[in-house]
Design an enzyme around this catalytic site. Structure first.
Site, short mmCIF file in Angstrom:
data_model
loop_
_atom_site.label_atom_id
_atom_site.label_comp_id
_atom_site.label_asym_id
_atom_site.label_seq_id
_atom_site.Cartn_x
_atom_site.Cartn_y
_atom_site.Cartn_z
CG ASP A 56 21.04 7.73 52.19
OD1 ASP A 56 20.42 8.31 51.28
OD2 ASP A 56 20.48 7.09 53.10
CB VAL A 95 23.94 1.07 46.21
CG1 VAL A 95 24.48 1.61 47.51
CG2 VAL A 95 22.41 1.06 46.20
CE1 TYR A 107 10.42 -1.56 49.38
CE2 TYR A 107 8.75 -3.05 50.25
CZ TYR A 107 9.86 -2.26 50.45
OH TYR A 107 10.43 -2.18 51.69
CE LYS A 125 12.80 -4.37 50.88
NZ LYS A 125 14.16 -4.15 51.43
CB VAL A 130 9.39 0.32 60.00
CG1 VAL A 130 10.32 1.14 60.88
CG2 VAL A 130 9.81 -1.15 59.98
N GLY A 171 7.19 6.16 61.28
CA GLY A 171 7.97 7.34 61.57
C GLY A 171 9.20 7.55 60.72
CG ASP A 222 12.74 10.14 54.71
OD1 ASP A 222 12.19 10.91 55.52
OD2 ASP A 222 13.89 10.32 54.25
#
Length: 484
Positions: free
Chosen positions: A69, A97, A189, A193, A222, A224, A226
């Site tokens: 990370d 990465v 984004y 994807k 999703v 809860g 960041d």
């Protein structure tokens, strides 16, 4: 649209990076479930959100996990919890990465240390959501470098090692944003994807005759993490998202491990997503219209949802649907959009789902056309009586005329109810007097906006009781032709 594991500078290999497995958010598996004991897993974006949940879940099942990370904050928080030692181990690495040499070094060093790499999870993403005109070329390029290019680099480095070992699993985290294109999500984004999906699909075809598997994971919203807490305003999602089930990082992790264990080619979570994809493919313009007509999301997706709602309390999605459904503009839009979309989803899921069946009690009523004699299908909400009989109301979203299905029932009382993929033959009876009043209050418990529909329609809404006949029901028909 899954939360973003922050994108991921060179590897840190100090001993203090090796920590015991934190207690996961779900129950630790029993010893006989430690099916990953001795396996080695790599997870990019592994210190936050879905990535951290996967890191912990893999280690909880016995794997030695190396999680990379770029976020120093996430790495510090991930290392912080003190917990009893787990059956596996977690080693955190600070790594960007998009740095290809550094990423390749991380992989080869891990392989040299363990002599194997069994699982690769490509989860890293760079999150910068804005409209196209506000997105810089640099941000758009970095989105692709972190989410797509890095995946290509890791696969190219790991795949020869897995082929030599005659075993391995590659997991690429896609997104519903790469399948359904509506206003709100970042174009960069969504494009990244979609590219992950295309790459993984072709990779699966190439690996089909080998002992190496590739798994495509497509989460929906999703909560809860960041992603919505720091990177993306919840209001960037379309209002439609408020009415659909969400998921948590731990649920995604559980689904991914189940996919690995059973060597699946794809995992969609929540489970309604495949039906949504098929319906979108059939009617993309309807989706775009519905998304725009309802406006922006109002939920706070940065807040983790409770493990379960109190007994008897309607879900948040259901409460939101009830509030929005009372507005005339929404009802007018749903009049033209909802029935054909429901029928499309119902057909594609073999009678198991409709647009809002995950939130509201919904059935498909198959009647006989009064003039044509042909089978006609109508998606309806319903209430259940203690006897098992079902109640439906001909509200027609508050339109001034009775819906055709109710006229069909008056002409032909025998019909078929399809729920959860099962067809039941029923006889319909039009209610009046006290029977109707009792049924009306039961239906209002299911859908309070019926009161608004009744006021706007200016007519006496027909209410029917549908009683099972005990006879075998005919199979569901092919998609409807013109409506009667």
């Amino acid at each position: 649209m899954p939360p973003a594991p922050a994108h991921h500078t060179h590897a840190q290999h100090s001993p203090e990076d090796i920590v015991p497995t934190p207690v996961p958010a779900f129950a630790r598996p029993a010893p006989q479930d430690l099916w990953l004991t001795g396996k080695v897993a790599l997870v990019t974006g592994g210190a936050g959100g879905i990535g951290l949940a996967l890191t912990r879940a893999l280690a909880a099942h016995g794997a030695h996990v190396h999680a990379a990370d770029v976020s120093a904050t996430n790495l510090a928080a991930a290392r912080l919890p003190a917990s009893p030692p787990g059956p596996g181990s977690i080693t955190f690495h600070e790594l960007d990465v998009s740095d290809r040499p550094g990423t390749e070094r991380w992989i080869t060093d891990t392989h040299r240390a363990h002599g194997r790499i069994d699982i690769l999870v490509n989860n890293a993403a760079y999150i910068q959501w804005a409209d196209v005109e506000q997105t810089t070329v640099e941000d758009a390029g970095r989105t692709m470098r972190v989410g797509y290019d890095a995946m290509v680099h890791t696969v190219k480095t790991v795949l020869p090692l897995m082929r030599t070992a005659q075993a391995g699993h590659i997991v690429n985290i896609g997104s519903s944003a790469g399948k359904v294109f509506v206003k709100g999500p970042s174009a960069a984004y969504a494009a990244m994807k979609a590219a992950v999906e295309g790459y993984t699909r072709i990779l699966q075809l190439e690996l089909s005759a080998t002992p190496v598997d590739a798994l495509l994971v497509r989460p929906g919203v999703v909560v809860g993490t960041d992603f919505f807490q720091h990177h993306v305003e919840s209001s960037r999602l379309p209002r439609l998202a408020d009415f659909l089930p969400t998921t948590s990082p731990e649920q995604v992790a559980d689904a991914v491990l189940d996919g690995l264990r059973h060597r699946r080619s794809q995992v969609d979570i929540p489970g309604y997503l495949p039906a949504l994809y098929r319906a979108y493919a059939l009617a993309p313009a309807l989706f775009a219209h519905l998304s725009g007509a309802l406006g922006n999301a109002r939920n706070d997706y940065g807040t983790p949802r409770p493990a379960q709602k109190p007994a008897g309390q309607p879900s948040r999605a259901r409460r939101l649907l009830t509030t929005v459904g009372a507005h005339q503009a929404v009802a007018n839009t749903m009049t033209s959009i909802s029935p054909p979309l429901d029928r499309a989803i119902h057909t594609l899921t073999r009678g198991r789902a409709t647009l809002f069946s995950a939130v509201l009690p919904t059935l498909m009523l198959q009647t006989t056309g009064r003039k044509t004699g042909q089978p006609r299908r109508s998606p309806l909400l319903y209430a259940t009586e203690p006897t098992g009989d079902l109640l439906v109301v001909a509200s027609n979203f508050g339109q001034p005329h009775h819906p055709a299905w109710s006229t069909n029932l008056i002409a032909h009382a025998r019909a078929t109810v399809i729920r959860d993929g099962r067809a039941t033959a029923v006889t319909a009876r039009l209610l009046d007097g006290d029977d109707r009043n009792r049924a009306w209050h039961q239906l209002l418990d299911v859908w309070p906006p019926y009161t608004n529909y009744a006021d706007r329609s200016g007519r006496h809404l027909r209410i029917f009781r549908l009683s099972p006949t005990g006879d075998s029901a005919p199979p569901a028909p092919a998609p409807d032709g013109p409506r009667p």
